[in-house]
Design a protein around this motif. Structure first.
Motif, PDB file in Angstrom:
ATOM      1  N   ASP A   1       1.033  -0.943  -0.101  1.00 43.82           N
ATOM      2  CA  ASP A   1       0.128  -0.084  -0.544  1.00 43.82           C
ATOM      3  C   ASP A   1       0.541   0.677  -0.357  1.00 43.82           C
ATOM      4  OD1 ASP A   1      -2.630   1.503  -0.221  1.00 43.82           O
ATOM      5  OD2 ASP A   1      -1.914   1.597   1.830  1.00 43.82           O
ATOM      6  N   HIS A   2       2.121   1.294  -0.747  1.00 40.47           N
ATOM      7  CA  HIS A   2       2.655   2.340  -0.734  1.00 40.47           C
ATOM      8  C   HIS A   2       2.128   4.008  -1.612  1.00 40.47           C
ATOM      9  CE1 HIS A   2       6.082   4.957  -2.389  1.00 40.47           C
ATOM     10  NE2 HIS A   2       6.699   4.695  -1.093  1.00 40.47           N
ATOM     11  N   ASP A   3       1.711   3.284  -2.708  1.00 41.01           N
ATOM     12  CA  ASP A   3       1.360   4.455  -3.496  1.00 41.01           C
ATOM     13  C   ASP A   3       0.829   3.950  -4.650  1.00 41.01           C
ATOM     14  OD1 ASP A   3       2.504   4.566  -7.105  1.00 41.01           O
ATOM     15  OD2 ASP A   3       4.305   3.432  -5.311  1.00 41.01           O
ATOM     16  N   THR A   4      -0.299   4.820  -5.415  1.00 41.88           N
ATOM     17  CA  THR A   4      -1.615   4.225  -6.042  1.00 41.88           C
ATOM     18  C   THR A   4      -1.322   3.338  -7.135  1.00 41.88           C
ATOM     19  OG1 THR A   4      -2.952   5.905  -5.692  1.00 41.88           O
ATOM     20  CG2 THR A   4      -3.721   4.710  -7.749  1.00 41.88           C
ATOM     21  N   ASP A   5      -0.199   3.955  -7.813  1.00 37.31           N
ATOM     22  CA  ASP A   5       0.409   3.551  -9.603  1.00 37.31           C
ATOM     23  C   ASP A   5       1.651   1.687  -8.957  1.00 37.31           C
ATOM     24  OD1 ASP A   5       1.483   2.932 -12.161  1.00 37.31           O
ATOM     25  OD2 ASP A   5       3.442   3.067 -11.575  1.00 37.31           O
ATOM     26  N   ALA A   6       1.343   1.725  -7.965  1.00 33.54           N
ATOM     27  CA  ALA A   6       2.461   0.117  -7.066  1.00 33.54           C
ATOM     28  C   ALA A   6       1.352  -0.261  -7.390  1.00 33.54           C
ATOM     29  CB  ALA A   6       3.707   0.990  -6.806  1.00 33.54           C
ATOM     30  N   TYR A   7       0.264  -0.081  -6.554  1.00 29.56           N
ATOM     31  CA  TYR A   7      -0.701  -0.945  -5.605  1.00 29.56           C
ATOM     32  C   TYR A   7      -1.086  -1.347  -7.051  1.00 29.56           C
ATOM     33  CZ  TYR A   7      -4.447  -2.785  -4.019  1.00 29.56           C
ATOM     34  OH  TYR A   7      -5.805  -3.746  -3.745  1.00 29.56           O
ATOM     35  N   TYR A   8      -1.865  -0.698  -7.532  1.00 25.74           N
ATOM     36  CA  TYR A   8      -2.377  -1.588  -8.723  1.00 25.74           C
ATOM     37  C   TYR A   8      -1.962  -2.259  -9.508  1.00 25.74           C
ATOM     38  CZ  TYR A   8      -7.107   1.440  -7.726  1.00 25.74           C
ATOM     39  OH  TYR A   8      -7.900   2.067  -7.066  1.00 25.74           O
ATOM     40  N   LYS A   9      -0.863  -2.010  -9.832  1.00 25.30           N
ATOM     41  CA  LYS A   9       0.344  -2.763 -10.764  1.00 25.30           C
ATOM     42  C   LYS A   9       0.528  -4.325 -10.369  1.00 25.30           C
ATOM     43  CE  LYS A   9       2.459   1.029 -13.542  1.00 25.30           C
ATOM     44  NZ  LYS A   9       3.931   1.888 -13.395  1.00 25.30           N
ATOM     45  N   ILE A  10       0.437  -4.489  -8.528  1.00 24.45           N
ATOM     46  CA  ILE A  10       0.295  -5.494  -8.117  1.00 24.45           C
ATOM     47  C   ILE A  10      -0.302  -5.944  -7.990  1.00 24.45           C
ATOM     48  CG2 ILE A  10       1.130  -5.709  -5.453  1.00 24.45           C
ATOM     49  CD1 ILE A  10       3.771  -3.928  -5.616  1.00 24.45           C
TER      50      ILE A  10
END
Length: 400
Positions: A273-282
């Protein structure tokens, strides 16, 4: 300290990862008994990590993921430890086969570890195997931040970004590198920025992919153009609705540390749950089976598993208190001067904010490279290792 004691403490010792079987069995038991919350009441991540993502991650982690995969990956590379300022520092050290390779120390961030940098080892140390030139090769040093992964936890306060930067300069001195460059993203960008400002002997230049001065004081940067205003707006969104983890770890790391050490599901949720872009990619890698670049299920779990099996959830959180907390020892320290060495910067489209060139020039008067990548986000080296390596090569090419 006697001369013999000093030689012993400064020794560089080979290191091998060997996780105990009972620790892995305990992880599986805890995953099997996870207490799940009820589903979020919204259709996006505005209430936090989504239940479907966590159930898919937990299922794969427990049943399909190879718990010794990360151990095998690390043990294929030369690893060492050395004591610096009272803390045993773990690092990967890969020397290039190419003549005149440039030594590079590269620093990971949170919730990362050296795991996020492993797939850059090939492109950086052996560029000819990846379409590059032998003249762009690096001898690569990848240290684990104090309290992260296989580096020991500091036993006293004071291990902020500046102290870590000094430790990295000492590490490069011990390795015999009298001329080298440094790179970092996320927390690693803060360490690298501090190295540039300290200007230790031998440091020839730095490169980052997160503009640290913008995070520290965005009001000091230009806001005239549309691009600059968009970047400021993105930082404001992050600071008002996306940085809960940052505030908690910078002010109450011990509190969240109890959950991070007791529940693997809590640790995984906190880390993704770090940032929006990284979260949705993961999330896409686990729920939809469509990873973004190198952010595969296995690669993501390599990082999370490293945190769990080394028991470093609390100490990594504590590093934010050291670096950014209002009560941290460094809070009242006068600001460091501008870097005196050349600075390179690369912006990636999925970053928390897209840094305008004008900001990089304002933050770094010695800026000599500004790169714009076509893909990748906050964890650029992890997500797009070859594209990231190309940016690093280009940034340091003028310094060879």
């Amino acid at each position: 300290m006697t001369t013999l004691d000093q030689r012993t403490s400064h020794a560089i010792r080979p290191f091998t990862v060997n996780f105990r079987e009972e620790t892995i069995d305990d992880l599986r038991r805890r995953l099997a008994t996870t207490r799940w919350p009820t589903p979020e009441l919204v259709a996006d991540r505005s209430q936090g990590v989504q239940l479907a993502t966590m159930r898919a991650l937990g299922q794969y982690w427990r049943h399909d993921y190879d718990m010794r995969r990360v151990q095998a990956r690390l043990n294929r590379l030369p690893q060492f430890t050395t004591e610096i300022d009272g803390v045993d520092i773990h690092f990967v050290h890969v020397r290039s086969r190419h003549r005149d390779a440039l030594p590079l120390i590269m620093t990971h961030g949170w919730p990362g570890s050296v795991i996020e940098l492993l797939d850059t080892v090939g492109p950086l140390t052996d560029p000819t195997a990846y379409g590059g030139s032998a003249e762009d090769a690096f001898h690569l040093v990848l240290p684990s931040l104090p309290g992260y992964g296989f580096s020991a936890e500091p036993a006293e306060v004071g291990w902020d970004l500046v102290r870590t930067a000094r430790a990295w300069a000492e590490l490069m001195r011990r390795l015999g590198y009298d001329r080298y460059v440094a790179q970092g993203g996320d927390v690693g960008a803060g360490v690298t920025d501090a190295m540039g400002r300290l200007g230790p002997r031998g440091l020839a230049g730095i490169h980052t992919n997160l503009l640290v001065p913008a995070l520290n004081d965005p009001s000091a940067l230009p806001d005239d153009t549309e691009e600059e205003q968009a970047a400021l707006a993105a930082i404001k969104v992050f600071q008002t609705s996306g940085n809960g983890y940052f505030v908690e770890m910078a002010t109450r790391p011990e509190t969240i540390g109890y959950a991070l050490l007791d529940s693997p599901a809590a640790l995984a949720a906190w880390m993704i749950d770090h940032d929006t872009d990284a979260y949705y990619k993961i999330a896409g890698a686990f729920v939809g089976g469509t990873p973004s670049g190198n952010l595969t299920r296995d690669n993501v779990l390599d990082d999370i598993t490293t945190y769990w099996l080394t028991g470093t959830g609390a100490s990594t959180a504590r590093s934010y208190w050291e670096a950014y907390g209002p009560d941290a020892p460094a809070a009242g320290r006068p600001p460091l001067p501008d870097p005196r060495v050349p600075v390179g910067f690369s912006t990636f489209p999925g970053e928390i904010w897209r840094t305008p060139r004008s900001w990089a020039e304002k933050a770094y008067p010695t800026l000599n490279y500004f790169g714009v990548a076509q893909r990748g986000g906050h964890f650029a080296a992890w997500e797009e290792p070859e594209l990231f390596a190309a940016q690093v090569r280009a940034a340091f090419r003028p310094l060879r």
